[in-house]
Write a protein that holds these residues in place. Structure first.
Motif, PDB file in Angstrom:
ATOM      1  N   ALA A 202       0.833  -1.207   0.000  1.00  0.00           N
ATOM      2  CA  ALA A 202       0.000   0.000   0.000  1.00  0.00           C
ATOM      3  C   ALA A 202       0.864   1.252   0.000  1.00  0.00           C
ATOM      4  CB  ALA A 202      -0.931  -0.010   1.213  1.00  0.00           C
ATOM      5  N   VAL A 203       1.931   1.245   0.788  1.00  0.00           N
ATOM      6  CA  VAL A 203       2.838   2.394   0.830  1.00  0.00           C
ATOM      7  C   VAL A 203       3.492   2.593  -0.531  1.00  0.00           C
ATOM      8  CG1 VAL A 203       4.993   3.285   1.805  1.00  0.00           C
ATOM      9  CG2 VAL A 203       3.270   2.264   3.301  1.00  0.00           C
ATOM     10  N   ARG A 204       3.942   1.506  -1.157  1.00  0.00           N
ATOM     11  CA  ARG A 204       4.615   1.629  -2.453  1.00  0.00           C
ATOM     12  C   ARG A 204       3.667   2.128  -3.534  1.00  0.00           C
ATOM     13  NH1 ARG A 204       6.198  -2.961  -4.478  1.00  0.00           N
ATOM     14  NH2 ARG A 204       5.286  -4.409  -2.969  1.00  0.00           N
ATOM     15  N   ILE A 205       2.392   1.746  -3.452  1.00  0.00           N
ATOM     16  CA  ILE A 205       1.397   2.255  -4.402  1.00  0.00           C
ATOM     17  C   ILE A 205       1.200   3.755  -4.186  1.00  0.00           C
ATOM     18  CG2 ILE A 205      -1.069   2.223  -4.949  1.00  0.00           C
ATOM     19  CD1 ILE A 205      -0.967  -0.818  -4.562  1.00  0.00           C
ATOM     20  N   CYS A 206       1.147   4.182  -2.925  1.00  0.00           N
ATOM     21  CA  CYS A 206       0.987   5.614  -2.640  1.00  0.00           C
ATOM     22  C   CYS A 206       2.185   6.412  -3.154  1.00  0.00           C
ATOM     23  CB  CYS A 206       0.802   5.827  -1.141  1.00  0.00           C
ATOM     24  SG  CYS A 206      -0.766   5.219  -0.480  1.00  0.00           S
ATOM     25  N   LEU A 207       3.393   5.874  -2.979  1.00  0.00           N
ATOM     26  CA  LEU A 207       4.587   6.544  -3.493  1.00  0.00           C
ATOM     27  C   LEU A 207       4.549   6.661  -5.016  1.00  0.00           C
ATOM     28  CD1 LEU A 207       7.323   4.790  -1.286  1.00  0.00           C
ATOM     29  CD2 LEU A 207       6.569   7.167  -1.100  1.00  0.00           C
ATOM     30  N   ALA A 208       4.248   5.543  -5.674  1.00  0.00           N
ATOM     31  CA  ALA A 208       4.234   5.540  -7.142  1.00  0.00           C
ATOM     32  C   ALA A 208       3.121   6.424  -7.689  1.00  0.00           C
ATOM     33  CB  ALA A 208       4.072   4.112  -7.648  1.00  0.00           C
ATOM     34  N   SER A 209       1.973   6.471  -7.002  1.00  0.00           N
ATOM     35  CA  SER A 209       0.863   7.291  -7.494  1.00  0.00           C
ATOM     36  C   SER A 209       1.221   8.771  -7.515  1.00  0.00           C
ATOM     37  CB  SER A 209      -0.389   7.055  -6.631  1.00  0.00           C
ATOM     38  OG  SER A 209      -0.200   7.557  -5.317  1.00  0.00           O
ATOM     39  N   ALA A 210       2.091   9.205  -6.570  1.00  0.00           N
ATOM     40  CA  ALA A 210       2.532  10.596  -6.583  1.00  0.00           C
ATOM     41  C   ALA A 210       3.329  10.897  -7.851  1.00  0.00           C
ATOM     42  CB  ALA A 210       3.373  10.891  -5.337  1.00  0.00           C
ATOM     43  N   GLY A 211       4.160   9.943  -8.284  1.00  0.00           N
ATOM     44  CA  GLY A 211       4.899  10.133  -9.521  1.00  0.00           C
ATOM     45  C   GLY A 211       3.993  10.181 -10.739  1.00  0.00           C
ATOM     46  N   LEU A 212       2.982   9.306 -10.772  1.00  0.00           N
ATOM     47  CA  LEU A 212       2.036   9.312 -11.893  1.00  0.00           C
ATOM     48  C   LEU A 212       1.246  10.608 -11.932  1.00  0.00           C
ATOM     49  CD1 LEU A 212       0.762   5.623 -11.626  1.00  0.00           C
ATOM     50  CD2 LEU A 212       2.359   6.567 -13.312  1.00  0.00           C
ATOM     51  N   TRP A 213       0.843  11.093 -10.757  1.00  0.00           N
ATOM     52  CA  TRP A 213       0.100  12.361 -10.669  1.00  0.00           C
ATOM     53  C   TRP A 213       0.975  13.509 -11.174  1.00  0.00           C
ATOM     54  CZ3 TRP A 213      -4.820  13.454  -8.297  1.00  0.00           C
ATOM     55  CH2 TRP A 213      -5.087  14.816  -8.096  1.00  0.00           C
ATOM     56  N   TRP A 214       2.206  13.547 -10.704  1.00  0.00           N
ATOM     57  CA  TRP A 214       3.164  14.582 -11.114  1.00  0.00           C
ATOM     58  C   TRP A 214       3.308  14.594 -12.631  1.00  0.00           C
ATOM     59  CZ3 TRP A 214       8.840  14.598  -8.755  1.00  0.00           C
ATOM     60  CH2 TRP A 214       9.524  15.735  -9.199  1.00  0.00           C
ATOM     61  N   GLY A 215       3.518  13.435 -13.225  1.00  0.00           N
ATOM     62  CA  GLY A 215       3.705  13.373 -14.669  1.00  0.00           C
ATOM     63  C   GLY A 215       2.450  13.738 -15.445  1.00  0.00           C
ATOM     64  N   ALA A 216       1.278  13.277 -14.983  1.00  0.00           N
ATOM     65  CA  ALA A 216       0.041  13.515 -15.718  1.00  0.00           C
ATOM     66  C   ALA A 216      -0.323  14.992 -15.745  1.00  0.00           C
ATOM     67  CB  ALA A 216      -1.093  12.697 -15.092  1.00  0.00           C
ATOM     68  N   PHE A 217      -0.287  15.666 -14.596  1.00  0.00           N
ATOM     69  CA  PHE A 217      -0.726  17.061 -14.548  1.00  0.00           C
ATOM     70  C   PHE A 217       0.327  18.041 -15.047  1.00  0.00           C
ATOM     71  CE2 PHE A 217      -3.961  15.180 -11.830  1.00  0.00           C
ATOM     72  CZ  PHE A 217      -5.101  15.834 -12.289  1.00  0.00           C
ATOM     73  N   THR A 218       1.563  17.576 -15.234  1.00  0.00           N
ATOM     74  CA  THR A 218       2.569  18.428 -15.859  1.00  0.00           C
ATOM     75  C   THR A 218       2.222  18.708 -17.315  1.00  0.00           C
ATOM     76  OG1 THR A 218       4.327  17.711 -14.360  1.00  0.00           O
ATOM     77  CG2 THR A 218       5.024  18.554 -16.479  1.00  0.00           C
ATOM     78  N   LEU A 219       1.415  17.857 -17.925  1.00  0.00           N
ATOM     79  CA  LEU A 219       1.018  18.083 -19.316  1.00  0.00           C
ATOM     80  C   LEU A 219       0.281  19.414 -19.491  1.00  0.00           C
ATOM     81  CD1 LEU A 219      -0.250  14.488 -20.222  1.00  0.00           C
ATOM     82  CD2 LEU A 219       1.836  15.608 -21.053  1.00  0.00           C
ATOM     83  N   ILE A 220      -0.452  19.852 -18.469  1.00  0.00           N
ATOM     84  CA  ILE A 220      -1.239  21.089 -18.592  1.00  0.00           C
ATOM     85  C   ILE A 220      -0.338  22.313 -18.719  1.00  0.00           C
ATOM     86  CG2 ILE A 220      -2.968  22.557 -17.482  1.00  0.00           C
ATOM     87  CD1 ILE A 220      -4.163  20.007 -16.272  1.00  0.00           C
ATOM     88  N   PRO A 221       0.615  22.549 -17.789  1.00  0.00           N
ATOM     89  CA  PRO A 221       1.495  23.707 -18.004  1.00  0.00           C
ATOM     90  C   PRO A 221       2.332  23.597 -19.276  1.00  0.00           C
ATOM     91  CG  PRO A 221       2.266  22.363 -16.157  1.00  0.00           C
ATOM     92  CD  PRO A 221       0.895  21.908 -16.498  1.00  0.00           C
ATOM     93  N   LEU A 222       2.695  22.384 -19.673  1.00  0.00           N
ATOM     94  CA  LEU A 222       3.479  22.252 -20.904  1.00  0.00           C
ATOM     95  C   LEU A 222       2.668  22.635 -22.133  1.00  0.00           C
ATOM     96  CD1 LEU A 222       5.522  18.972 -20.256  1.00  0.00           C
ATOM     97  CD2 LEU A 222       6.262  21.357 -20.001  1.00  0.00           C
ATOM     98  N   ARG A 223       1.343  22.499 -22.065  1.00  0.00           N
ATOM     99  CA  ARG A 223       0.485  22.924 -23.180  1.00  0.00           C
ATOM    100  C   ARG A 223       0.224  24.432 -23.143  1.00  0.00           C
ATOM    101  NH1 ARG A 223      -2.423  19.477 -26.277  1.00  0.00           N
ATOM    102  NH2 ARG A 223      -4.067  21.039 -26.513  1.00  0.00           N
ATOM    103  N   ARG A 224       0.159  25.026 -21.948  1.00  0.00           N
ATOM    104  CA  ARG A 224      -0.229  26.430 -21.826  1.00  0.00           C
ATOM    105  C   ARG A 224       0.955  27.401 -21.861  1.00  0.00           C
ATOM    106  NH1 ARG A 224      -5.420  27.552 -19.768  1.00  0.00           N
ATOM    107  NH2 ARG A 224      -6.842  25.929 -20.494  1.00  0.00           N
TER     108      ARG A 224
END
Length: 460
Positions: A202-224
């Motif tokens: 569960a801890v490792r999933i929480c850690l990895a999910s932060a990386g996925l979140w970081w990468g996914a929402f970075t797409l918005i500033p890169l577009r704008r």
């Protein structure tokens, strides 16, 4: 900067275009803040410590590169190393960004290296403490580099009268995403049995999910966000200096800015005070979960709930301290917050083990002073920057901040290494707030504002 305008080169003059870029800019804080909150503040410290303890010898030491290190000090040392790496890389990236005008692709590289390293923490199990320390160093350094590029956009996408509001909204976006992801983490972690997961998984999933979140929402500033074309002077500099200029230019610019600050010694005095006490603030934030789990014996659910309290109350505390600053002045309000920080550390030293209620009280106190002390410090510094040098001085502010913020984790780690006590380690941080208080108290801010050539506010 040109002689006849206060706007930096590349400033977006059209209000509609500025709004579009500002909305995209906010989302990088939304993207990367979950790393600081979920990974650094909550999960990674206790988890990496437990992994290191699995690999430790009978005396509780691990031996990276043959160096004896207490397993409980590994996380603090890794944070210090990551900041030193960032300090080496930031001027090179800054020089390249200044000479090419291509901040956006560099931001993308820094963000996705960090997000990838964070996602890779899913594979941190067993006794792989070296993997954990390496991923932490890469992710932390990448975040620091990306924030330099991210902050460098602010003068170009916001007019001077807009910057306080735009900067505050980005900060609020970050705290909002941090709280949202922590709620999701709490569901996964506290219900790991129902999901058929072990606690470690569960801890490792929480850690990895932060990386996925970081990468996914970075797409918005890169577009704008957009890159800026350079003026002829910058292009000429690039053409004549070449690769050697790109390597040395960042350090030369930083040194030139610091030399210029010598003409404004009161501004430099404030910056030194801020660097000292802010190092204490950042160390408390990064080491609090280790202290709670290892010294106080609190479970991960308690730590997540405490950090959620901090996230929510930091916004309220910032607003409340802003009102106090309007009445008593920002300097006095920050000084009062440093006194509260000292009391928090003293209370933490005497906090009884296995008492989550008192830990929540302490977390509430941290939340109430955290946002305000940081926001008012930035506001104070903005009054001390000579007109027309905002971007240059804030670049040195960010570089210097990162350059010293390794010291607090190092002191914390050394204190534990020498004493074997997290209580001694946490109380050792009082020195940062005490010295910062004295240095700030000695700065005549009204005279400093006037010396910088800025109008002196009625209350400061």
């Amino acid at each position: 900067m040109t002689a006849d305008t206060a706007e930096p080169e590349g400033f977006t003059a059209d209000p509609a275009d500025r709004k579009r870029e500002q909305r995209g800019w906010y989302f990088y804080d939304f993207a990367c803040s979950v790393y600081s909150t979920s990974v650094v503040t909550v999960f990674l410290g206790p988890y990496l410590t437990s992994v290191a303890k699995n690999a430790a010898d009978a005396e509780g030491f691990v031996h990276p590169l043959g160096i004896p290190v207490r397993a409980g000090s590994l996380f603090a040392y890794a944070v210090s190393v990551s900041i030193l790496v960032a300090v080496l890389v930031m001027p090179l990236v800054g020089a390249a960004a200044d000479r090419t005008g291509r901040k956006k692709p560099m931001l993308a590289v820094a963000a996705y290296v960090g997000a990838t390293a964070t996602t890779g923490m899913f594979f941190l199990d067993g006794d792989r403490y070296l993997l954990g320390a390496f991923l932490l160093i890469v992710a932390n350094a990448s975040l620091a580099v990306s924030m330099v590029l991210y902050n460098a956009y602010l003068p170009q996408i916001a007019a001077p009268e807009e910057r306080d509001a735009v900067s505050s909204r980005g900060w609020a976006f970050g705290y909002t995403s941090g709280a949202l992801v922590l709620v999701l983490n709490l569901v996964v972690y506290s219900g790991h049995d129902a999901f058929g997961l072990s606690e470690g998984a569960a801890v490792r999933i929480c850690l990895a999910s932060a990386g996925l979140w970081w990468g996914a929402f970075t797409l918005i500033p890169l577009r704008r966000l957009r890159d800026r074309k350079l003026g002829s002077g910058a292009e000429g500099a690039e053409g004549t200096e070449g690769a050697e200029g790109a390597v040395g230019g960042g350090w030369r610019q930083l040194m030139a800015t610091l030399r210029d600050m010598r003409r404004h010694p009161l501004t430099l005095s404030f910056l030194l005070a801020y660097l000292v006490y802010n190092d204490g603030v950042q160390t408390v934030i990064s080491q609090a979960s280790v202290y709670g789990s290892e010294e106080l014996g609190l479970d991960q659910t308690t730590l997540i709930t405490a950090v959620l309290l901090v996230q929510v109350l930091a916004v309220a505390g910032a607003l409340g301290m802003g009102r106090l600053a309007r009445t008593y002045g920002a300097k006095r309000t920050v000084l009062a917050s440093l006194a509260v920080w000292t009391l928090i550390l003293a209370a933490g030293y005497f906090l009884p083990a296995g008492a989550p209620v008192w830990f929540f009280v302490l977390a509430s106190a941290i939340g109430l002073v955290l946002g305000g002390s940081q926001a008012l410090s930035r506001s104070l510094f903005s009054h001390l920057v000579p007109r027309g040098k905002e971007a240059e001085y804030f670049s040195a502010y960010e570089m210097s901040d990162r350059g010293l913020s390794w010291l607090g984790p190092l002191v914390f780690g050394l204190a534990y290494q020498l004493t074997g006590s997290y209580r001694d380690a946490i109380i050792s941080l009082v020195i940062f707030f005490a010295v910062g208080f004295v240095l700030l108290a000695r700065v005549p801010v009204r005279r400093a504002v006037a010396a910088a050539g800025n109008p002196v506010p009625a209350r400061i």
